[in-house]
Write an enzyme that holds these catalytic residues in place. Sequence first.
Site, PDB file in Angstrom:
ATOM      1  N   SER A  28      37.812  45.070  38.191  1.00 44.22           N
ATOM      2  CA  SER A  28      38.797  44.139  37.664  1.00 44.22           C
ATOM      3  C   SER A  28      40.235  44.501  38.009  1.00 44.22           C
ATOM      4  CB  SER A  28      38.656  44.062  36.134  1.00 44.22           C
ATOM      5  OG  SER A  28      38.694  45.363  35.561  1.00 44.22           O
ATOM      6  N   HIS A  38      44.599  45.741  31.110  1.00 44.91           N
ATOM      7  CA  HIS A  38      44.616  45.492  32.552  1.00 44.91           C
ATOM      8  C   HIS A  38      46.045  45.153  32.973  1.00 44.91           C
ATOM      9  CE1 HIS A  38      40.256  45.069  31.996  1.00 44.91           C
ATOM     10  NE2 HIS A  38      40.149  45.240  33.307  1.00 44.91           N
TER      11      HIS A  38
END
Length: 265
Positions: free
Chosen positions: A40, A247
């Site tokens: 990711s 993230h």
Amino acid sequence: MRPARAASAIALSALLSLTTLVGATAAHAATVNYVALGDSYSSGVGAGSYTSESGSCKRSTNAYPYLWKNAHSTSSFTFSACSAARTGDVLNSQLSGLNSSTTLVSITIGGNDAGFASTMETCVLNTESACLDAVSTAEAYATDTLPGLLDQVYSAIQGKAPNAHVVVLGYPHLYQIDGSCIFGIGDTKRAAINGAADVLDDVIAKRAANAGFTFEDVRGLFTGHEICASGTVWLNSTTFPIDESYHPKASGQAGGYLPAFSAGA
């Protein structure tokens, strides 16, 4: 040969040589066949603007592979990175775009194998003791088991793309210790999570070097932009949807990962 003719012949020869060199350099520069692999952090989860074809892989046009592709005249671009990918996923479903014509590969991988998503969940929702135990388990996996898994991935990349330059990128610290956050987890948990990132990056760097790949460390670039930093924060804290938590934002991809990859490419 008269001096004037000799000078003209030499000048013409030099011009032809220069033209050939420039032409060859331009042709070489134009032949960039780039394949972006990984998890990711490479697909761009958390950065928004996901491509419709990528589905649950959440490949973002704000992710560093896409940004780098847009800034360079690539002959081909294969974006295979996928949210939640582990080393086995790279081996089983991401390598089809590699071949002997591939010239450039990027990858982030290893964090999901070591269980850092579940570790973060434990640290956010449970006690300090439970968090430290989860971090210790993740670090042990990264040290003892992950090296062999990374070797398998790197060897497979070499086998399928023997002529490619491979850039392996690490993971940033998530938190600025003694930062400006009032809520959320305490500094003991934050420091432990950062320490786990250090262990993970050290393992990845060593295995990448052993494979002859280029390792690019993003921790320095993210310094001052972590969660709880007083300046511009490049990382998501707890978000909804939950999978985008912890993230890089679009700013982290552009300001952290893109320069790191560009330096190694």
